[in-house]
Design an enzyme around this catalytic site. Structure first.
Site, PDB file in Angstrom:
ATOM      1  N   SER A 143       0.838  -1.204   0.000  1.00 14.21           N
ATOM      2  CA  SER A 143       0.000   0.000   0.000  1.00 14.21           C
ATOM      3  C   SER A 143       0.875   1.257   0.000  1.00 14.21           C
ATOM      4  O   SER A 143       1.746   1.400  -0.853  1.00 14.21           O
ATOM      5  CB  SER A 143      -0.969  -0.043   1.183  1.00 14.21           C
ATOM      6  N   GLU A 236      -9.125  -3.627  -6.938  1.00  7.08           N
ATOM      7  CA  GLU A 236      -8.647  -2.554  -6.064  1.00  7.08           C
ATOM      8  C   GLU A 236      -8.732  -1.189  -6.755  1.00  7.08           C
ATOM      9  O   GLU A 236      -8.544  -1.071  -7.967  1.00  7.08           O
ATOM     10  CB  GLU A 236      -7.189  -2.809  -5.680  1.00  7.08           C
TER      11      GLU A 236
END
Length: 296
Positions: A143, A236
């Site tokens: 991330s 995502e």
């Protein structure tokens, strides 16, 4: 002037700046994480060694035998949350599976410490690990930590000291928050969103240009990057970041792999190996690490 030399000239970390207090919501979430650490939520056996590298606290997860290499892993959390303990089970599993040492630093968080404080801490640890010896050193992150890992690699490559490899797991690579997948995948990503990305970017950048290649490595010169594994879940909101970065690596002549997993949530592999797609991703990461650290 070569591209690599030009990158070394262009990539300069700006001075650190004073930040601002964390919002109540961020402070509360940090308190919850501190409580989870104290309760042993991410405890591993054996426990990691807690130490300091040039003033930066790190956890070192070691294999049972001599380490064939080092993996410097930077945790996620939108630059404002997270701690190395939360990566513990993933780091311990990777150390055991690949026979490598996994080092997870406690880098400074925004908004108290805005860009480039966290990247400075990552760079400090990277340089300290390079001084330890000749073992292959791989940089990794998930991330926002993936964004830091890519920025660190750009900085190191510009210095002529690129790592042996780079692993990006659901990486946040473009802080302009303009990718189309923020909209197309909004309904399939329960863990991240355009709104949360904009809030996190503001707390981290605090007026600094989001297009700075050391803040948004999607805009960096990628010549000189090492072999790279880019992994993402197809649904995502950061999917476009990953795909664009992989394409840019290929255009720069870098040996880059792209893994896309249907149904896998954001950073599933570092959150729990029983989550959808996590075991598949872990084996892909392990194979990538094996390829860089095993002789013959």
């Amino acid at each position: 002037m070569s591209q690599t030399a030009k990158q070394a000239t262009d990539l300069r970390l700006p001075p650190e700046r004073a930040g601002r207090p964390a919002p109540a919501e961020v402070a509360a979430r940090r308190e919850g994480m501190t409580g989870a650490v104290a309760a042993g939520t991410w405890r591993t056996t054996p426990a990691p060694e807690e130490t300091s590298l040039d003033g930066v606290r790190v956890l070192r997860f070691r294999p049972s035998g001599p380490a064939r290499g080092l993996v410097l892993h930077l945790h996620g959390g939108g630059f404002r949350l997270g701690c190395p303990e939360m990566i513990g089970p993933y780091a311990a599993a990777l150390a055991a599976r690949c026979g490598v040492e996994v080092v997870c630093p406690t880098y400074r968080l925004a908004p108290e410490h805005p860009f480039p404080a966290g990247l400075n801490d990552a760079h400090t640890v990277y340089r300290a690990l390079r001084r330890e010896g000749a073992r292959p050193l791989i940089v990794s992150g998930d991330s926002a930590g993936g964004g830091l890992a890519a920025s660190l690699t750009a900085l190191a490559a510009g210095e002529g000291a690129a790592p042996a490899g780079l692993i990006l797991l659901s990486a946040w690579l473009d802080l302009t928050v303009s990718a189309g997948s923020y909209w197309t995948n909004a309904a399939t990503d329960p863990l991240f969103s355009q709104e949360s990305a904009e809030t996190a970017a503001d707390l981290y950048l605090q007026g600094h240009a989001s297009s700075d290649p050391l803040a948004s490595p999607l805009f960096a010169t990628l010549e000189g990057f090492p072999p790279t594994l880019v992994s993402l879940g197809e649904g995502e909101v950061l999917a476009d970041d990953a795909r664009k970065f992989h394409a840019a690596l290929q255009a720069a002549g870098v040996a880059a792999q792209l893994q896309t997993v249907a149904g896998m949530e954001h950073v599933a592999v570092t959150r729990g190996l029983t989550l959808t797609g996590a075991a598949e991703t872990f084996e892909r990461v392990a194979g990538f690490v094996d390829g860089l650290t095993q002789a013959g």
